[in-house]
Write a protein that holds these residues in place. Sequence first.
Motif, mmCIF file in Angstrom:
data_model
loop_
_atom_site.group_PDB
_atom_site.id
_atom_site.type_symbol
_atom_site.label_atom_id
_atom_site.label_comp_id
_atom_site.label_asym_id
_atom_site.label_seq_id
_atom_site.Cartn_x
_atom_site.Cartn_y
_atom_site.Cartn_z
ATOM 1 N N LYS A 13 8.722 6.711 11.145
ATOM 2 C CA LYS A 13 7.680 6.497 12.447
ATOM 3 C C LYS A 13 8.092 5.060 12.708
ATOM 4 C CE LYS A 13 2.784 6.381 13.282
ATOM 5 N NZ LYS A 13 1.326 6.652 12.563
ATOM 6 N N ARG A 14 8.322 4.710 14.032
ATOM 7 C CA ARG A 14 8.307 3.512 14.593
ATOM 8 C C ARG A 14 7.202 3.027 15.379
ATOM 9 N NH1 ARG A 14 14.096 1.461 17.134
ATOM 10 N NH2 ARG A 14 14.507 1.988 15.272
ATOM 11 N N ILE A 15 6.689 1.653 15.052
ATOM 12 C CA ILE A 15 5.602 1.437 15.346
ATOM 13 C C ILE A 15 5.777 -0.092 16.187
ATOM 14 C CG2 ILE A 15 3.103 0.465 15.073
ATOM 15 C CD1 ILE A 15 3.580 2.078 12.225
ATOM 16 N N PRO A 16 6.132 -0.153 17.681
ATOM 17 C CA PRO A 16 6.379 -1.291 18.575
ATOM 18 C C PRO A 16 5.034 -2.282 18.275
ATOM 19 C CG PRO A 16 6.949 0.510 19.659
ATOM 20 C CD PRO A 16 5.927 0.989 18.609
ATOM 21 N N TYR A 73 9.441 -4.204 16.460
ATOM 22 C CA TYR A 73 8.846 -3.175 15.793
ATOM 23 C C TYR A 73 8.754 -3.079 14.218
ATOM 24 C CZ TYR A 73 13.495 -1.533 14.978
ATOM 25 O OH TYR A 73 14.672 -1.083 14.452
ATOM 26 N N ILE A 74 7.675 -2.292 13.869
ATOM 27 C CA ILE A 74 7.780 -1.918 12.273
ATOM 28 C C ILE A 74 7.941 -0.490 12.213
ATOM 29 C CG2 ILE A 74 6.026 -1.775 10.339
ATOM 30 C CD1 ILE A 74 4.508 -3.588 12.152
ATOM 31 N N GLN A 75 8.885 -0.231 11.248
ATOM 32 C CA GLN A 75 9.378 1.337 11.089
ATOM 33 C C GLN A 75 9.113 1.551 9.709
ATOM 34 O OE1 GLN A 75 12.745 3.062 13.197
ATOM 35 N NE2 GLN A 75 13.632 3.516 11.180
ATOM 36 N N VAL A 76 8.266 2.736 9.478
ATOM 37 C CA VAL A 76 8.206 3.126 8.165
ATOM 38 C C VAL A 76 8.679 4.495 7.716
ATOM 39 C CG1 VAL A 76 6.340 3.583 6.200
ATOM 40 C CG2 VAL A 76 6.154 1.578 7.901
ATOM 41 N N GLU A 77 9.390 4.897 6.769
ATOM 42 C CA GLU A 77 9.654 6.105 6.437
ATOM 43 C C GLU A 77 9.307 6.266 4.767
ATOM 44 O OE1 GLU A 77 13.868 8.937 6.322
ATOM 45 O OE2 GLU A 77 13.973 6.956 6.533
ATOM 46 N N ALA A 78 8.351 7.521 4.705
ATOM 47 C CA ALA A 78 7.906 7.434 3.136
ATOM 48 C C ALA A 78 7.508 8.839 3.113
ATOM 49 C CB ALA A 78 6.631 6.587 3.166
ATOM 50 N N GLY A 91 0.692 -1.303 0.069
ATOM 51 C CA GLY A 91 -0.048 0.110 0.033
ATOM 52 C C GLY A 91 0.927 1.427 0.015
ATOM 53 N N ARG A 92 0.167 2.369 0.328
ATOM 54 C CA ARG A 92 0.652 3.675 0.131
ATOM 55 C C ARG A 92 0.818 4.255 1.800
ATOM 56 N NH1 ARG A 92 -1.491 8.152 -3.681
ATOM 57 N NH2 ARG A 92 -1.248 6.645 -4.943
ATOM 58 N N ALA A 93 2.106 4.138 2.260
ATOM 59 C CA ALA A 93 2.445 4.533 3.571
ATOM 60 C C ALA A 93 2.285 5.917 3.819
ATOM 61 C CB ALA A 93 3.574 4.013 4.164
ATOM 62 N N ALA A 94 1.728 6.461 4.704
ATOM 63 C CA ALA A 94 1.632 7.925 5.104
ATOM 64 C C ALA A 94 3.027 8.398 5.046
ATOM 65 C CB ALA A 94 0.677 8.127 6.373
ATOM 66 N N ALA A 95 2.942 9.910 4.849
ATOM 67 C CA ALA A 95 4.274 10.579 4.833
ATOM 68 C C ALA A 95 4.999 10.739 6.370
ATOM 69 C CB ALA A 95 4.077 11.902 4.311
ATOM 70 N N SER A 96 6.057 10.481 6.200
ATOM 71 C CA SER A 96 6.655 10.686 7.689
ATOM 72 C C SER A 96 7.097 12.044 7.617
ATOM 73 C CB SER A 96 8.256 9.726 7.490
ATOM 74 O OG SER A 96 7.982 8.447 7.163
ATOM 75 N N THR A 97 7.014 12.563 9.084
ATOM 76 C CA THR A 97 7.497 13.921 9.231
ATOM 77 C C THR A 97 8.760 14.013 10.362
ATOM 78 O OG1 THR A 97 5.825 14.116 10.994
ATOM 79 C CG2 THR A 97 5.361 14.973 8.667
ATOM 80 N N GLY A 98 9.842 14.597 10.039
ATOM 81 C CA GLY A 98 10.796 14.340 10.835
ATOM 82 C C GLY A 98 11.584 12.708 10.805
ATOM 83 N N SER A 99 11.747 12.046 12.034
ATOM 84 C CA SER A 99 12.423 10.992 11.992
ATOM 85 C C SER A 99 11.166 9.840 11.576
ATOM 86 C CB SER A 99 12.714 10.519 13.462
ATOM 87 O OG SER A 99 11.605 10.623 14.393
#
Length: 466
Positions: A287-290, A316-321, A277-285
């Motif tokens: 996004k880490r999702i434990p 964790y899952i971490q997404v940068e987009a 899918g299309r992950a939401a845009a990251s702002t700053g660092s």
Amino acid sequence: MRTFAQRLLLPGLTTLALAAAGCSSPAHTDSAGPGAAPGAPAAGGSQHLEVAAAPQGPADPSPLARTSTGEGRPEKSSLRVASYDKNSQRAVIAPAPKPPKGGQNAPSNDSPAPAKPVAVGDVIASAPAPGAPDGLLAKVTEVVGKTDRGTEVKTAPTTLSAALGEAKADGKVKVDPSAMVVEPLMKGVTFSWAKGEGARFGPEGAKLPLGNLRLDVNAAIDTAKDAPASAGASVSGFVQLAPQVEFSYTGTKIGSAPSAAFLGMSGDWSSQWALKGRAAASTGSPKRIPFAKLHSAPVIQVGPVPVVVNLDLTTYIQVEADGQVTLDVQQDVKGDFRVGGSYAAGKGWQPVSTSAVNSSPVKATVAAAGRVKGALGAEASVGLYGAVGVGADFAPYLRGEADAKASASTDGKTSVSGAWALYGGFDLNGQLHLQLSLFGTPVLERRIPLGSLHREWPLVSGSAGR
């Protein structure tokens, strides 16, 4: 991560053991010479101590070890810590329950020393006890007096060098996966493990090699606001581990810093995960999702001394987009890792971090212009008696870039328009903490980075005219 909302245990992660029942210790060469008994004096008068998983059961044969004032060798004691108050640092010492005759928990080496009264200056090392869930390593500073529960004493913190003295110990202990306390942090997380004697747990337990634990996740993540319903972002897959604790110590004289020491965690790692899918845009660092926390406090037996190891793991899952790329990718990752701290006299503490990882794409599709990076990783910490010594973060990832649409698979079929690329990689970093002074080494004035391992490799790429 000390208190967890859920303990997933039926018949029965970690380790850096953590109540590691049924684990065997590695073979070692005793410097006392061939055929020497465990714990026998080594050449030069030092004592070689075997490192093994502590026996488990209602009557642990070595709940407490004692090193008397002025003596450099620890001994088993038939006493135990009946209670401990952390605020006042007072403990009540009482006789330990006798193990059942002929039971499996009977001591395999020397019997405990007679229950002679505890004295000022004694160093005590205890397995987990009431008021001391992470065990107790302390020096008796005052004998207050007898109570109906035992002898009350005042204590002060001490070090392993005060307990182990001139001894030498070196070994690895596997983590019992069934002893892990697990707290899921999102919906769609399941836990499985397999251990000796055919004991298995969880939906994937039947598939796991002995000694392995596995966390599966299948969850939605934040989707870009302007993405169509068909581009909803999600992650699914699993992390599988077989961790072990590594411990070594080479003493000099009682109360002095050791000449060498090591504390760390190592093991095999594998995962398979998909990001869609299309992950939401990251702002700053990023996004880490434990998605899950795991804790274990195994007791390893260093000769007669019970050493409590605390191991914590957060997956964790971490997404940068940038919110533009629509991704559909699945990846397999296999490898190993070793992190820890190594001490040598004159050199101080030095970081240790190594890893070998192989990655292969199963499926990869990138659409639209933009970038995305997704990781499925783990934060781990290992320490002694409740104090953190080594922390590490291990994160296999996948990174995609595109300016149009492209797809590829390992069967060699591709369809491209524009330019695109997919990369696999991993990051490994961490730090040594002040609490490693528990070994009796000079205090660290600051946290020491483990150093960062970063590797990346191309998976699939291409370009074509529109």
